[in-house]
Design an enzyme around this catalytic site. Structure first.
Site, mmCIF file in Angstrom:
data_model
loop_
_atom_site.group_PDB
_atom_site.id
_atom_site.type_symbol
_atom_site.label_atom_id
_atom_site.label_comp_id
_atom_site.label_asym_id
_atom_site.label_seq_id
_atom_site.Cartn_x
_atom_site.Cartn_y
_atom_site.Cartn_z
ATOM 1 N N GLY A 147 0.830 -1.191 0.000
ATOM 2 C CA GLY A 147 0.000 0.000 0.000
ATOM 3 C C GLY A 147 0.866 1.242 0.000
ATOM 4 N N ASN A 148 0.349 2.337 0.510
ATOM 5 C CA ASN A 148 1.084 3.607 0.475
ATOM 6 C C ASN A 148 2.429 3.526 1.175
ATOM 7 O OD1 ASN A 148 -0.852 4.995 -1.011
ATOM 8 N ND2 ASN A 148 -1.974 5.650 0.813
ATOM 9 N N GLY A 164 4.252 0.752 2.056
ATOM 10 C CA GLY A 164 5.165 -0.175 1.395
ATOM 11 C C GLY A 164 5.780 0.422 0.140
ATOM 12 N N LYS A 185 0.057 -1.345 14.650
ATOM 13 C CA LYS A 185 -0.238 -1.324 16.085
ATOM 14 C C LYS A 185 -0.797 -2.663 16.558
ATOM 15 C CE LYS A 185 -2.974 2.278 15.559
ATOM 16 N NZ LYS A 185 -2.637 2.763 14.210
ATOM 17 N N GLU A 189 9.045 1.291 15.526
ATOM 18 C CA GLU A 189 9.048 2.749 15.696
ATOM 19 C C GLU A 189 7.805 3.399 15.098
ATOM 20 O OE1 GLU A 189 9.785 5.866 17.321
ATOM 21 O OE2 GLU A 189 11.692 4.779 17.318
ATOM 22 N N VAL A 247 3.734 4.300 16.718
ATOM 23 C CA VAL A 247 3.283 5.483 17.451
ATOM 24 C C VAL A 247 3.986 6.702 16.864
ATOM 25 C CG1 VAL A 247 3.089 6.620 19.700
ATOM 26 C CG2 VAL A 247 3.008 4.116 19.562
ATOM 27 N N ASP A 297 -7.920 5.064 18.640
ATOM 28 C CA ASP A 297 -6.559 5.053 18.097
ATOM 29 C C ASP A 297 -5.524 5.509 19.132
ATOM 30 O OD1 ASP A 297 -4.557 5.071 15.742
ATOM 31 O OD2 ASP A 297 -4.508 7.155 16.412
ATOM 32 N N LYS A 332 -2.423 3.320 21.212
ATOM 33 C CA LYS A 332 -1.039 3.807 21.271
ATOM 34 C C LYS A 332 -0.565 3.938 22.720
ATOM 35 C CE LYS A 332 -1.402 6.049 16.788
ATOM 36 N NZ LYS A 332 -1.650 7.314 16.057
#
Length: 336
Positions: free
Chosen positions: A11-12, A14, A122, A146, A149, A217, A221
């Protein structure tokens, strides 16, 4: 040091990572001593490309732009690692926060086969952070995340490395760019529905914005940060959570006229032997470190014994920004 990368998810994020490797591969090798060889790229929607000698990132991007990769997608990560000799599996797949899939299975498959695992997801952390870190440690591998979050803004590495030796008592953060953008615009006169519609038009908010506006969301996190900062596992149901859907534009604008700013603040702190976690809108005074954080930016303030309050801010979303987090983790593994 060479890292042989198997990338899961095209996707975006990758595609952004492939683009970085295409543009900067030689520079990164010279600057960090880490050669990054892309040996597998796979996504169930578009297929796969594999070459144990190394794929040309530019050619992979061209194939993705045409909408398909030449091979069938291999869902068995262990098979990919073994057949391609991958040393790092980079996971950029979408996630189910309840099950952690498909990232959880990808992580188990990579680590059990002897490959390091880096992810922006996540889900695996919300479900099995302790299990995966112990699995990696037992095998002398790295499990890094990394980008889970604050996207590419290095909050996790700051806590683990930059603040090593400090005792942390509290973390407060603006950990959701969608709601921060909406609150910024509401302070400028928009109503809640108008701010939400604008955020959706700009791609900050999903068609179903529940995870953002109801605080799920940032709550997830906080669960990740509880593990990173305090080595404690907490569930999302342990987070006292209130979103912003009950706010009106008039409330937010009135606070702004009084010199305060309304922010959806995610807080984590110690209370005796317990870890407390909360997500709720708060009116912040002008001297609060998070007061002036506007737009889709994320930020976090960390209370420490040696340095007092330390604040970091930066992008909390974005394709290149999140791909940067994967890149940082891969370079870290290579340098170690």
């Amino acid at each position: 040091m060479e890292q042989r990368i198997a990338l899961l998810g095209c996707g975006n994020v990758g595609k952004a990572l492939i683009g970085i490797l295409n543009r900067k591969g030689r520079h990164l090798e010279g600057a960090y001593g880490v050669r990054m060889r892309l040996v597998y790229v796979g996504d169930p929607r578009v297929g796969a490309a594999a070459d144990s000698q190394g794929l040309d990132p530019g050619a992979v991007l061209e194939m993705l732009d045409r909408g398909a990769l030449p091979e069938a997608f291999r869902g068995d990560v262990s098979e990919v690692v073994k057949s391609m000799g991958a040393t790092v599996v980079a996971d950029a797949t979408p996630t189910d926060l309840r099950t952690g899939e498909p990232g959880l299975s990808n992580a188990r498959g990579a680590l059990s086969s002897g490959a390091h695992f880096v992810t922006t997801s996540k889900g695996p952390l919300a479900v099995a952070a302790r299990e995966l870190e112990e699995m990696a440690r037992e095998r002398g591998l790295k499990f890094l995340y990394e980008g889970a979050v604050m996207s590419g803004t290095p909050l996790i590495s700051l806590i683990r490395n930059g603040l090593a030796g400090c005792s942390i008592s509290r973390i407060e953060g603006i950990l959701n760019g969608t709601t921060n953008y909406m609150l910024t615009r509401m302070a400028q006169g928009l109503s809640y529905p108008e701010a939400l519609e604008e955020a959706q038009d700009l791609g900050y908010a999903e068609a179903d914005p529940t995870a953002d506006v109801e605080g799920f969301d940032p709550a997830v996190k906080l669960c990740i940060l509880a593990w990173v900062a305090f080595r404690r596992e907490i569930g999302v149901d342990q987070v006292d959570r209130t979103g912003i859907s009950g706010l009106t534009g008039e409330q937010v604008e009135r606070a702004a006229r009084s010199g305060r700013s309304v922010k959806l603040v995610a807080s984590l702190w110690t209370q005796g032997e317990s870890i407390m976690a909360q997500v709720k809108p708060q009116e912040l005074e002008a001297d609060h470190p998070l007061h002036g954080i506007g737009g889709a930016v994320n930020a976090a303030t960390i209370w420490t014994d040696h340095l007092g309050k330390v604040t970091v801010s930066g992008p909390g979303a974005g394709r290149d920004e999140t791909a940067q987090a994967l890149l940082t983790d891969i370079i870290s593994i290579g340098r170690d």
